[in-house]
Design a protein around this motif. Structure first.
Motif: not given
Length: 684
Positions: A112, A302, A355-356, A584, A588-589, A620, A622
């Motif tokens: 991710g 991770q 992240l995020h 996953y 990611r969220t 996220a 995607l």
């Protein structure tokens, strides 16, 4: 035997995954997971299947919409001028070196991880070209940025990378304010991990102080230069490296008074130190997130693609939330916000990644700063880190993945900050705060859906997603039914899930609160597919249910999802085919791994959603090409995994779930030992 044969067969990993997925749909036990030791944890990493230049959900094209007048603040974006070659960098890093070389060498280090991040509309620009700076300033102004704060590199009389600044100084038609931030650190090979190897060093002295201020005086005198109360603004990145910052400030002020510049506004950047600026003779401080913050580490969670990874992964949402709620210090301060951070390109395998980060999260942070922190700071400047820090992942400029989304978020925050008591995505009043989203892969089923909806199809906003080749059939049905709808053309990818996500983010930003998600479900692999669809539609969209569900949402702001009773099933149904991708999506969220026996999902993927409850999934971003090509898969795709995390995301965001029967005041259905529309498989 079959396990051995499968392992021994020569085939690309992508094909091996596809074969495993297809067989898992029929008989999960036949195909083994990859060998132990190939990943960390109990499921394999989702190898990057996306193209580095692929578009993400919520990609934004450029729009030249108006700005609030007046602006609630002057936004000043830090600006990096390291995008043109110079002889020194040629010697240190190789001929033709610019920051773009760092950017393009980056690779994803964990599942991710979005690298490399590539430029969009402005391309791989060269700052030796005057038109580049002109295009940047025009774009910045169009989205509400009032000035750039450019780093300035001065080393004892030698300047580096000042070509774009000299172009600005010599071309008065570039009518856009700038200010300078003296990046007064030594340059070393720290990108290579050799911080003691000094390439060019500072030479601080009283004489150097005077030479520096005399050199930049031409900028300070320019009428376009950024000012506070008529005084040109000068930042120092690390005042702690000055031998005597108070003495330096006095020398600069004295020289400016004596040489026609007048009074200046000196600001120290709180990048490593957090001193009261007045204690060192400066006028104000400038915040510099993400520095001087310590959000929770996510590194251990991770799934690594690089087994030798030595970097650090942190939660940007925690950074933004904590910073937006900070108090204002007793000393003068210019607040700042950040639009993301990932310096993996500069430190391969050893980067610091937040992240995020998301445009909506940045928008909320900027709005909160404009509303709550700016008035108490006594400043009219808000700094943004950064305009174009491509190798550190702090970028407002358009990129290939999200386009102009970060700039759109900037403009939205300015509008929100300029309007008293308004949220960014101001909720619309009923009925405009409700939408019905239907994915119409089978247009001949659409009349059934419209018939069950009845008057609601006319009273509420109706959005229909459909592949281009079936649009005419949908338009014909709408004409026959005398029904108006917004038609959104989508690629035949991701079943009904990807099209829903592609419109849900836009509806959320437009102020829609609650959405009924439906689709022309056929389930042609089952004899009872029509029965399955009809039961879902009746339990969610029949007139009495429709009104009862809306009343429940209006009464309870914490209500996130309403699903059809009898179709909210244990998560372990067909879990073996979906486990890897569900985990996953959890990473990611940023939500917790589910308890498969206790948690549920909505079989059939039709439900009512409060869009705010899906923010972690929408934010996220995607990528579209993460969704598999359509090959008639029965299970195990990313779309199937998203179907299984809707409720997990809603609950993790603090919202609750109800059954439609409960909203209608009907007794709950008795517990069932099975689900007649699908069998169950458990984890391997």
């Amino acid at each position: 035997m079959l396990r051995w044969v499968f392992r021994a067969m020569p085939m690309p990993e992508a094909m091996r995954d596809r074969v495993r997925q297809r067989v898992l749909n029929a008989a999960p036990a036949l195909i083994p997971p990859p060998e132990a030791g190939q990943w960390h944890g109990d499921d394999s990493p989702q190898r990057p299947r996306r193209h580095a230049g692929g578009r993400a959900i919520d990609y934004r094209e450029r729009t030249d919409a108006p700005l609030p007048d007046p602006l609630p603040a002057r936004l000043v974006a830090f600006y990096l001028p390291q995008f043109h070659p110079i002889p020194e960098n040629d010697a240190w890093w190789g001929p033709g070196f610019t920051e773009w070389r760092n950017v393009t060498r980056a690779l994803p280090q964990f599942e991710g991880h979005v690298q490399p991040r590539l430029p969009g509309d402005l391309g791989f620009y060269d700052l030796r070209l005057p038109d580049t700076l002109r295009a940047q300033t025009e774009l910045a102004r169009a989205y509400g940025i009032s000035a750039f704060c450019s780093y300035f590199y001065w080393f004892g009389g030698k300047t580096l990378l000042d070509t774009p600044l000299r172009q600005w100084l010599g071309d008065t038609s570039i009518d856009f304010p700038i200010c300078l931030c003296w990046a007064n650190e030594n340059w070393s090979r720290r990108w290579d991990g050799r911080e003691q190897d000094i390439l060019i060093g500072q030479s601080h002295s009283p004489e150097d102080d005077l030479a520096f201020i005399a050199h930049i005086a031409a900028y300070l005198r320019d009428p376009r230069y950024l000012r506070v109360d008529g005084r040109p603004v000068l930042l120092v990145y690390r005042t702690g490296l000055l031998p005597d910052p108070r003495a330096t400030a006095e020398r600069w002020r004295g020289w400016c008074r004596e040489n026609g510049v007048g009074e200046i506004h000196l600001a120290c950047v709180h990048s490593f130190e957090r001193d009261d600026p007045r204690s060192i003779g400066f006028d104000a401080a400038v915040e510099f997130p993400p520095n001087l913050s310590s959000p929770a580490s996510l590194t251990a969670e991770q799934r690594l693609l690089n087994p030798g990874y030595e970097g650090e992964v942190l939660d940007w949402r925690e950074l933004a939330g904590n910073w937006a709620q900070r108090g204002v210090p007793a000393y003068p301060m210019h607040p700042a916000v950040n639009c993301g951070w990932d310096n993996e390109p500069r430190r391969p395998g050893r980067g610091r990644t937040y992240l995020h980060a998301s445009p909506r999260g940045y928008r909320d942070w900027l709005e909160a700063t404009l509303r709550n922190r700016l008035p108490r700071s006594g400043s009219d400047l808000v700094f943004i880190n950064a305009w174009n820090e491509w190798a550190e992942g702090a970028v407002l400029e358009p990129d290939l993945r999200l386009g102009h989304a970060w700039l759109d978020a900037t403009r939205e925050a300015l509008f929100a900050g300029a309007t008293p008591c308004r949220t960014v995505a101001a909720r619309r009043p009923p009925p405009d705060n409700v939408a019905i989203v239907v994915h119409a892969w089978y247009p001949d089923v659409l009349p059934e859906i419209l018939g069950i909806l009845g008057d609601a199809a006319h009273e509420y906003r109706l959005v229909i997603t459909v592949p281009a080749e079936r649009r005419l059939a949908v338009e014909t049905v709408l004409l026959q039914q005398d029904t108006h709808a917004e038609i959104v053309e989508v690629e035949n990818r991701g079943r009904d899930i990807l099209p829903f996500l592609q419109v849900a983010g836009r509806l959320l930003d437009e102020g829609v609160d609650v959405v009924l998600k439906l689709h022309t479900k056929r389930s042609t692999h089952r004899e009872d597919g029509d029965t399955w669809r009809h039961e879902l539609l009746q339990r969610l969209a029949a007139p009495d249910r429709f009104r009862a569900v809306l009343a429940a949402f209006a009464e309870d702001p914490a209500l996130g999802v309403v699903g059809p009773e009898g179709h909210m099933q244990p998560l372990h149904y067909h879990w073996s085919a979906n486990e890897r991708r569900c985990h996953y999506l959890c990473r990611r969220t940023g939500i917790s791994v589910p308890a498969t026996d206790a948690d549920q999902f909505i079989a059939g993927s039709m439900a009512w959603f409060r869009l705010a409850s899906l923010r972690p999934l929408l934010d996220a971003h995607l990528q579209v090409d993460e969704f598999e090509d359509e090959e008639g898969q029965l299970d195990g795709t990313l779309a199937h995994a998203i179907e299984r995390v809707f409720l997990l995301i809603t609950k993790d965001a603090g919202f609750r779930v109800m059954a439609a029967a409960e909203c209608a005041g009907l007794p709950p259905q008795p517990e069932s030992t099975g689900y007649r529309f699908a069998g169950r498989t458990r984890s391997r």
